[in-house]
Design a protein around this motif. Structure first.
Motif, PDB file in Angstrom:
ATOM      1  N   TYR A 223       0.782  -1.241   0.000  1.00  0.00           N
ATOM      2  CA  TYR A 223       0.000   0.000   0.000  1.00  0.00           C
ATOM      3  C   TYR A 223       0.813   1.289   0.000  1.00  0.00           C
ATOM      4  CZ  TYR A 223      -3.588  -3.437   0.628  1.00  0.00           C
ATOM      5  OH  TYR A 223      -4.401  -4.513   0.430  1.00  0.00           O
TER       6      TYR A 223
ATOM      7  N   PHE B  13      -5.495  -0.953  -5.578  1.00  0.00           N
ATOM      8  CA  PHE B  13      -6.488  -1.673  -4.766  1.00  0.00           C
ATOM      9  C   PHE B  13      -7.882  -1.076  -4.969  1.00  0.00           C
ATOM     10  CE2 PHE B  13      -8.934  -2.366  -0.854  1.00  0.00           C
ATOM     11  CZ  PHE B  13      -9.162  -3.712  -1.061  1.00  0.00           C
TER      12      PHE B  13
ATOM     13  N   ILE C 135      -9.168  -2.616  -7.969  1.00  0.00           N
ATOM     14  CA  ILE C 135      -9.577  -4.016  -7.727  1.00  0.00           C
ATOM     15  C   ILE C 135     -11.019  -4.052  -7.214  1.00  0.00           C
ATOM     16  CG2 ILE C 135      -9.229  -5.979  -6.143  1.00  0.00           C
ATOM     17  CD1 ILE C 135      -6.204  -5.511  -6.381  1.00  0.00           C
TER      18      ILE C 135
ATOM     19  N   TYR D 125     -14.222  -9.189  -8.481  1.00  0.00           N
ATOM     20  CA  TYR D 125     -13.950  -8.960  -7.060  1.00  0.00           C
ATOM     21  C   TYR D 125     -15.268  -8.571  -6.367  1.00  0.00           C
ATOM     22  CZ  TYR D 125     -11.104  -7.820  -2.969  1.00  0.00           C
ATOM     23  OH  TYR D 125     -10.545  -7.804  -1.706  1.00  0.00           O
TER      24      TYR D 125
ATOM     25  N   GLY E 283     -14.137  -4.928   4.757  1.00  0.00           N
ATOM     26  CA  GLY E 283     -13.314  -5.312   3.607  1.00  0.00           C
ATOM     27  C   GLY E 283     -12.631  -6.649   3.711  1.00  0.00           C
ATOM     28  N   SER E 284     -12.884  -7.394   4.792  1.00  0.00           N
ATOM     29  CA  SER E 284     -12.190  -8.663   5.041  1.00  0.00           C
ATOM     30  C   SER E 284     -10.690  -8.463   5.196  1.00  0.00           C
ATOM     31  CB  SER E 284     -12.467  -9.695   3.933  1.00  0.00           C
ATOM     32  OG  SER E 284     -12.316 -11.006   4.468  1.00  0.00           O
ATOM     33  N   THR E 285     -10.302  -7.281   5.633  1.00  0.00           N
ATOM     34  CA  THR E 285      -8.883  -7.052   5.903  1.00  0.00           C
ATOM     35  C   THR E 285      -8.401  -7.980   7.005  1.00  0.00           C
ATOM     36  OG1 THR E 285      -9.218  -4.783   5.220  1.00  0.00           O
ATOM     37  CG2 THR E 285      -7.193  -5.236   6.399  1.00  0.00           C
TER      38      THR E 285
ATOM     39  N   ASN F 195      -6.278 -10.780   5.913  1.00  0.00           N
ATOM     40  CA  ASN F 195      -4.871 -10.604   5.528  1.00  0.00           C
ATOM     41  C   ASN F 195      -3.931 -10.779   6.716  1.00  0.00           C
ATOM     42  OD1 ASN F 195      -5.952  -7.993   3.331  1.00  0.00           O
ATOM     43  ND2 ASN F 195      -5.417 -10.067   2.735  1.00  0.00           N
TER      44      ASN F 195
ATOM     45  N   TYR G  51      -9.193 -13.210  -7.529  1.00  0.00           N
ATOM     46  CA  TYR G  51      -7.774 -12.846  -7.361  1.00  0.00           C
ATOM     47  C   TYR G  51      -6.956 -13.074  -8.638  1.00  0.00           C
ATOM     48  CZ  TYR G  51      -9.053 -12.277  -2.541  1.00  0.00           C
ATOM     49  OH  TYR G  51      -9.658 -11.823  -1.386  1.00  0.00           O
TER      50      TYR G  51
ATOM     51  N   THR H 140      -5.091  -7.141 -10.472  1.00  0.00           N
ATOM     52  CA  THR H 140      -4.538  -7.787  -9.274  1.00  0.00           C
ATOM     53  C   THR H 140      -3.074  -8.155  -9.508  1.00  0.00           C
ATOM     54  OG1 THR H 140      -6.755  -8.663  -8.869  1.00  0.00           O
ATOM     55  CG2 THR H 140      -4.975  -9.560  -7.525  1.00  0.00           C
TER      56      THR H 140
ATOM     57  N   PHE I 167      -1.142  -5.043  -9.065  1.00  0.00           N
ATOM     58  CA  PHE I 167      -1.107  -4.725  -7.631  1.00  0.00           C
ATOM     59  C   PHE I 167       0.002  -5.537  -6.945  1.00  0.00           C
ATOM     60  CE2 PHE I 167      -3.010  -6.115  -3.445  1.00  0.00           C
ATOM     61  CZ  PHE I 167      -3.032  -4.887  -2.803  1.00  0.00           C
TER      62      PHE I 167
ATOM     63  N   GLU J 133       0.947 -12.416   0.063  1.00  0.00           N
ATOM     64  CA  GLU J 133      -0.303 -12.173   0.814  1.00  0.00           C
ATOM     65  C   GLU J 133      -1.060 -13.469   1.059  1.00  0.00           C
ATOM     66  OE1 GLU J 133      -3.608  -8.780   0.199  1.00  0.00           O
ATOM     67  OE2 GLU J 133      -3.922 -10.487  -1.124  1.00  0.00           O
TER      68      GLU J 133
ATOM     69  N   SER K 197      -5.096 -14.354   2.129  1.00  0.00           N
ATOM     70  CA  SER K 197      -6.412 -13.760   2.306  1.00  0.00           C
ATOM     71  C   SER K 197      -7.322 -14.880   2.810  1.00  0.00           C
ATOM     72  CB  SER K 197      -6.883 -13.196   0.962  1.00  0.00           C
ATOM     73  OG  SER K 197      -7.996 -12.378   1.136  1.00  0.00           O
TER      74      SER K 197
HETATM   75  C1  AVI Z   1      -7.449  -5.679   1.468  1.00  0.00           C
HETATM   76  N1  AVI Z   1      -7.708  -7.121   1.321  1.00  0.00           N
HETATM   77  C2  AVI Z   1      -8.871  -7.515   2.114  1.00  0.00           C
HETATM   78  C3  AVI Z   1      -7.745  -7.599  -0.050  1.00  0.00           C
HETATM   79  C4  AVI Z   1      -8.080  -9.105  -0.082  1.00  0.00           C
HETATM   80  O1  AVI Z   1      -9.009  -9.471  -0.779  1.00  0.00           O
HETATM   81  O2  AVI Z   1      -7.436  -9.865   0.626  1.00  0.00           O
HETATM   82  C5  AVI Z   1      -6.440  -7.357  -0.755  1.00  0.00           C
HETATM   83  C6  AVI Z   1      -6.385  -7.945  -2.119  1.00  0.00           C
HETATM   84  N2  AVI Z   1      -5.459  -8.728  -2.574  1.00  0.00           N
HETATM   85  C7  AVI Z   1      -5.715  -9.063  -3.813  1.00  0.00           C
HETATM   86  N3  AVI Z   1      -6.849  -8.544  -4.162  1.00  0.00           N
HETATM   87  C8  AVI Z   1      -7.301  -7.808  -3.127  1.00  0.00           C
END
Ligand code: AVI
Length: 321
Positions: A41, A49, A52, A58, A164-166, A169, A208, A215, A218, A282, A284
């Motif tokens: 970020y 993002f 996305i 998404y 946002g379901s952060t 992560n 994704y 993505t 990103f 990452e 998720s």
């Molecule tokens: C911020 N977060 C919740 C997103 C996710 O879906 O995990 C980040 C993301 N990574 C890829 N696409 C979006």
């Protein structure tokens, strides 16, 4: 020029850059190689993002916005008047607008985000649209010990908002630590938590691996950022975006996969990638309502209403603190 720029860099930015360099070196030195997703970020990553969130594949953002707008009056009733809202990982401040529209004047809004520039610009835009609202942006990493300004008045209820379901992560131990911290900060109030739910792997996979490659951009932007901020020599065209659902771990994993044998220099050290080797960028995690309640109960939060869409793609949970 670089030296001159470094000389005038503000201490917080210099410290952040130092942490990025140390974390990247540590990530590259171990196997498997894994780096925190918080490094996605920078300004460019935050803008990607936001793109996305608009992608047809998404569904997360659309689902959550749908839930927020459908249930805003009920949520606002739970919040009560004069509460202060604390948003963790606030990003572009789009979701809070739905709640603000339903609330009759919250006491104050404290958006917390790691990306200072992005947050400041979003807060300015929000202030224009809600001139009466007291907005106090906080630039911080909310996964670390967080200090907030004192409550507006004694007895002001604090409502946390973590959309946002952060939460997905975070590693499970980090998620628990975060929720415990939130429970302590919000004591007497509540947390409104948005989280992505387990579903058909094909739906998750598409979210994704979007057709427009946003993505992928990103994910690859991490290397561009490292080159710019740390002077590393990653060749972004030598890496590919890789994202897949790991059903055993109930998570989407994102990686940057080396397309050939190559070497990368990071702050005076060289690291080799063999063909196919990845840097894990990452996780998720995906949840069930039950698994979220279990986690929240563990953290000292109490279950309240749950709002979900008809396909049970996404969950919005009210948790009393
Ligand atoms: C911020 N977060 C919740 C997103 C996710 O879906 O995990 C980040 C993301 N990574 C890829 N696409 C979006």
């Amino acid at each position: 020029l670089r030296k001159e720029a470094d000389a005038i860099e503000d201490p917080a930015a210099a410290a952040a850059r130092g942490e990025f360099a140390r974390d990247l070196q540590a990530a590259l030195a171990k196997r498997p190689r894994q780096l925190s997703p918080k490094y996605f970020y920078d300004a460019a990553g935050s803008a990607l993002f936001d793109r996305i969130c608009e992608l047809p594949e998404y569904y997360l953002t659309r689902c959550e916005l749908g839930l927020l707008s459908a249930h805003a009056p009920e949520i606002a009733e739970h919040m009560g008047a004069e509460a202060e809202i604390i948003e963790f990982g606030a990003g572009s401040l789009a979701k809070i607008r739905l709640l603000l529209d339903a609330l009759q004047g919250p006491g104050r809004y404290l958006p917390i985000d790691i990306s200072g520039e992005h947050l400041a610009a979003a807060a300015r835009r929000l202030q224009q649209d809600y001139p009466q609202l007291q907005i106090q942006p906080v630039v911080a990493d909310y996964t670390k010990g967080l200090r907030l300004p004192p409550r507006l008045h004694r007895g002001t209820r604090r409502i946390g908002f973590f959309p946002g379901s952060t939460i997905g992560n975070l590693r499970p131990d980090e998620a628990l630590r975060f929720l415990k911290q939130a429970a302590a900060l919000l004591r007497g109030g509540a947390l409104l938590l948005g989280a992505d739910l387990i579903k058909a792997p094909a739906v998750l996979h598409a979210a994704y691996n979007d057709a427009q490659g946003v993505t992928a951009a990103f994910n690859l932007n991490l290397l561009v950022r490292a080159n710019r901020e740390l002077g590393t020599d990653f060749d972004p065209s030598g890496f590919a975006h890789s994202a897949f659902y790991n059903a055993g771990q109930q998570r989407i994993e994102m990686h940057l996969m080396s397309l050939r044998k190559q070497e990368v220099g990071v702050c005076g050290r060289r690291y080799e990638f063999v063909e196919g080797e990845t840097l894990h960028t990452e996780n998720s995690y995906k949840f069930t309502i039950d698994s979220l309640h279990e986690l929240a109960t563990h953290a000292g939060l109490r279950r309240g209403p749950v709002w979900t869409d008809k396909h049970r793609r996404f969950g919005l949970l009210w948790l009393d603190a």
